[in-house]
Design a protein around this motif. Structure first.
Motif, PDB file in Angstrom:
ATOM      1  N   PRO A 102      15.033-102.688  38.570  1.00  0.00           N
ATOM      2  CA  PRO A 102      13.694-102.772  37.605  1.00  0.00           C
ATOM      3  C   PRO A 102      12.652-102.597  38.699  1.00  0.00           C
ATOM      4  N   ARG A 104       8.060-102.317  38.664  1.00  0.00           N
ATOM      5  CA  ARG A 104       6.900-102.346  38.176  1.00  0.00           C
ATOM      6  C   ARG A 104       6.184-100.870  37.799  1.00  0.00           C
TER       7      ARG A 104
ATOM      8  N   HIS B 269      24.127-106.644  36.354  1.00  0.00           N
ATOM      9  CA  HIS B 269      23.881-105.233  36.017  1.00  0.00           C
ATOM     10  C   HIS B 269      23.435-105.129  34.641  1.00  0.00           C
ATOM     11  N   ARG B 272      19.738-106.196  34.329  1.00  0.00           N
ATOM     12  CA  ARG B 272      18.792-105.265  35.062  1.00  0.00           C
ATOM     13  C   ARG B 272      18.310-104.275  33.962  1.00  0.00           C
ATOM     14  N   ALA B 276      14.216-103.806  33.523  1.00  0.00           N
ATOM     15  CA  ALA B 276      13.626-102.669  33.764  1.00  0.00           C
ATOM     16  C   ALA B 276      12.672-102.173  32.582  1.00  0.00           C
ATOM     17  N   GLY B 308       8.837-111.189  36.130  1.00  0.00           N
ATOM     18  CA  GLY B 308       8.712-110.857  37.534  1.00  0.00           C
ATOM     19  C   GLY B 308       9.796-111.729  38.110  1.00  0.00           C
ATOM     20  N   GLU B 315      17.799-109.251  41.166  1.00  0.00           N
ATOM     21  CA  GLU B 315      17.970-108.665  42.140  1.00  0.00           C
ATOM     22  C   GLU B 315      18.750-109.212  43.300  1.00  0.00           C
ATOM     23  N   ARG B 322      27.253-108.175  45.761  1.00  0.00           N
ATOM     24  CA  ARG B 322      27.528-107.045  46.765  1.00  0.00           C
ATOM     25  C   ARG B 322      28.195-107.588  47.899  1.00  0.00           C
TER      26      ARG B 322
END
Lengths: 226, 512
Positions: A102, A104, B269, B272, B276, B308, B315, B322
């Motif tokens: 994602p 900003r 995933h 996410r 987004a 945020g 992330e 991973r």
């Protein structure tokens, strides 16, 4: 204000990015599939394409190839970091840059502006420069090889203009990422490598042993010497 | 090397055991045979000699008083009739000494025989060794009967026969030689079954060792060929059964682990995509919050802030999953390390000398992944600012060879307490860049020190949510490992935590 076409299958992402960019004054059109996006290009005439890689049906990489074959529309891929393979394939297919989701809106917009921005040209240069078989027109922003006009993606053109403005000077990949792609810090060097490969395929006689854009292992790239 | 020694030991021991058995049986057989044969041969010779001499002696008619010349003749006559060998005959009568030979007295006849001769009228004998030569000596006292049917009486004349046993001794010697000559090739022959037996034992043992080593190096589908039905085959069969079981268990564990990993990865995933969308509109929320009612504004700002943070957390989770799936790639580039660090600090506005002090010599070029290295430095500095206290010192240097990190965690009295990450250690000769991030805080408590690189480790029991994702140092560790380096945490003697990263100058081959 730039016209942005967003191809993204997820409705909330589509709505979110559209809202964010519209608030910043962009003219945004969205499409949920690659096919719809390609159709929209013809009628909307966007300045830039924001393209999700993971699409149902025709995937982002295929859309990217189709757009590249048709013209010089700047393309920024939307990707998830870790889909590394997709990034590389997308770059090889002709994308100019990518954004990790994602993100900003400010990040997305900064990227959009960077891709659309022209390279600052030092004043007092000749309009057309000749380097070997290449004729580079810095005003009309086009490149011809042996009289044939080349179709270059925005990132390829910018990279070539930047390198050829200082022949024989070596630029590290990080320098090029900052100057050509305007990545603030620690960009992905694969962007440069993929762009160099695409550019060589278009301007070099023998891409495997390049004459115009030469590699200095461990240091970076330079234009010439011819 | 040790296994080689052990193998030789086993073979040697087996062969020696075989030879020992062969030697013992050969020697005991030879000894017994020798003794029995020697006794038989000598016995036969002396029986013949004694009985024939007794017959001669008793059929001897002696004229009394003794006529030496007549008796001498008779003795010579007897000497010619010696059986199984010629003998020399001696006669002793009082002080008279006669013999059939050249000397009147034999040196071989012992006083014991003379005494025995007087005691046993039937005659007696003795075997004597003189100068290494064996002799048989026989003594028969002559008797007379005053009248027929009367008891025999000794005449006082004793006849002695002295007979060399050289031939018999030679026969016995020949047998010993034969036994010895037979034993040596026998022992040599015994080596063959010994080696064969050793091999038959050692081959399965070696197969087992190889299989065990393969299993140890992760090839769990290793099996041994089972032949026969002895104990070693049983062992091989047991090994195979254990291997099957182990493979099954490990397979299940791996599947479970892979499922868990995939789940974590899939969850991240899935998170996410909505993020987004949300993250793209936080700006709108922030801008318009001022125009809303206070409560709504506070709620909107909260949503914006947490979105945020959620994005950062997701992330980081993606990044960790991973690493776990070993899908993390290193995109290396040759860079000036000081420049990279300076950019990292500048990009996060850590440029105030009151906050961050740097010692970054230019000209140190290394091949590393700039993005990952940026994350490493940023996480360490952020961690130092958050949990320690400014000013934070960032030092870059090069060490020509590996410095061994202190292995003991907190508690060492003299040395600063430290914990280091276990990482593949590059060759000691490799030059390494060293990045030290030290803060001016109170240092890391001893009980926290071993855990600071763990995921979501919370130093205080209240599990206070830190400003970061709780994965920063875990990701730092993984990123450093990916470069083939190490990271360790310690407390400096002056107080304050010191986190040290070491990365080989050339962590990977060029990617372009």
């Amino acid at each position: 204000m730039p016209r942005v076409l967003l191809i993204e299958d997820d409705a909330s992402v589509r709505a979110g990015i559209e809202l964010g960019l519209r608030r910043r004054g962009h003219d945004v059109r969205t499409a949920p599939t690659g096919e719809a996006g390609l159709a929209a290009i013809g009628e909307f005439h966007p300045d830039l394409l924001l393209l999700d890689l993971m699409l149902p049906g025709m995937n982002g990489v295929q859309v990217c190839r189709r757009v590249r074959e048709a013209g010089q529309l700047p393309i920024i891929m939307l990707t998830a970091r870790g889909d590394d393979f997709d990034v590389v394939v997308g770059l090889e297919a002709g994308a100019d840059d990518y954004i990790v989701k994602p993100a900003r809106t400010e990040v997305i917009e900064a990227r959009v502006r960077a891709v659309l921005r022209r390279i600052e040209e030092p004043a007092g240069r000749a309009d057309v420069e000749f380097h070997g078989d290449l004729a580079i027109d810095r005003v009309a922003l086009n490149v011809a090889k042996a009289g044939q006009r080349l179709s270059l993606a925005p990132s390829e053109l910018k990279l070539l203009l930047y390198l050829s403005a200082a022949p024989e000077q070596v630029f590290s990949r990080q320098q090029l990422l900052e100057q050509v792609w305007e990545h603030g810090y620690h960009g992905d060097a694969r962007l440069v490598d993929a762009c160099v490969r695409r550019l060589r395929n278009k301007i070099e006689d023998v891409p495997a042993s390049p004459r115009y854009i030469q590699t200095l292992r461990g240091f970076g790239y330079r234009f010439g010497p011819l | 090397m040790s296994h080689r020694k052990a193998r030789a030991g086993l073979r040697t021991r087996l062969v020696l055991a075989f030879l020992l058995v062969a030697v013992v049986s050969a020697v005991s057989t030879a000894v017994l045979t020798y003794r029995a044969a020697r006794t038989a041969i000598l016995q036969q010779a002396q029986d013949t000699a004694v009985s024939s001499f007794r017959d001669r002696a008793q059929s001897l008619v002696v004229q009394l008083p003794v006529q030496p010349s007549v008796l001498q003749g008779q003795l010579r006559q007897m000497a010619r009739e010696g059986k199984p060998h010629p003998w020399v005959v001696f006669a002793e009568y009082g002080s008279l000494r006669l013999s059939s030979g050249t000397r009147p007295v034999s040196t071989v006849i012992t006083p014991a025989l003379r005494r025995a001769a007087l005691a046993h009228p039937r005659g007696s004998f003795q075997r004597v060794d003189e100068h290494g030569r064996p002799w048989l000596t026989i003594a028969v006292p002559t008797v007379f009967r005053p009248w027929p049917g009367a008891a025999a009486r000794p005449t006082g004349l004793t006849l002695y026969a002295v007979m060399p046993l050289t031939d018999e001794e030679a026969s016995v010697q020949a047998m010993v030689t034969a036994a010895r000559d037979g034993a040596v090739p026998g022992l040599a022959l015994a080596l063959v079954p010994a080696l064969l037996a050793a091999r038959s034992v050692l081959r399965p043992v070696r197969d087992l060792r190889r299989a065990a080593r393969n299993m140890g190096s992760g090839r769990l589908d290793t099996r041994i060929q089972v032949k026969g039905g002895d104990e070693l085959s049983d062992l091989a069969r047991t090994f195979n059964e254990s291997a099957v079981e182990l493979e099954r268990t490990v397979g299940e564990l791996r599947d479970a682990e892979a499922r868990a990993r995939r789940f974590a990865s899939d969850v991240s995933h899935e998170l996410r995509t909505p993020l987004a969308g949300m993250l793209a509109v936080t700006e709108v929320l922030d801008e318009d919050a001022a125009r809303l009612a206070p409560d709504t504004a506070a709620a909107v700002r909260l949503i914006s802030t947490e979105t945020g943070r959620l994005a950062v957390l997701v992330e980081d989770l993606m990044e960790i999953s991973r690493f776990d799936a070993r899908a993390a790639e290193l995109n290396t580039d040759e860079v000036d390390v000081a420049q990279v660090i300076r950019k990292t600090l500048a990009a996060r506005q850590w440029t105030d000398p009151a906050q961050v002090v740097t010692d970054l010599p230019d000209g140190i070029r290394a091949r590393l992944d700039p993005r990952r290295f940026d994350v490493v430095v940023a996480n360490l500095v952020a961690n130092a600012l958050r949990h320690g206290a400014p000013p934070v010192r960032v030092r870059l240097s090069v060490t020509p060879r590996t410095t061994a990190p202190p292995a003991s965690p907190a508690g060492a009295a003299a040395a600063p307490a430290s914990v280091s990450s276990a990482a593949p250690v590059p060759p000691a000769a490799a030059a390494r860049i060293v990045v030290e991030v030290a803060d001016s805080g109170p240092g890391i408590p001893a009980d926290v020190l071993p855990h600071i690189f763990e995921r979501f480790y919370k130093a205080d029991a209240a599990r206070r949510r830190s400003q970061g994702s709780g994965l920063g140092l875990a990701i730092t560790l993984e990123n450093v490992h990916l470069h083939g380096g190490t990271v360790r945490a310690a407390n400096s003697p002056e107080g304050g935590a010191v986190l040290t990263v070491e990365i080989p100058l050339r962590c990977a081959e060029a990617t372009a």
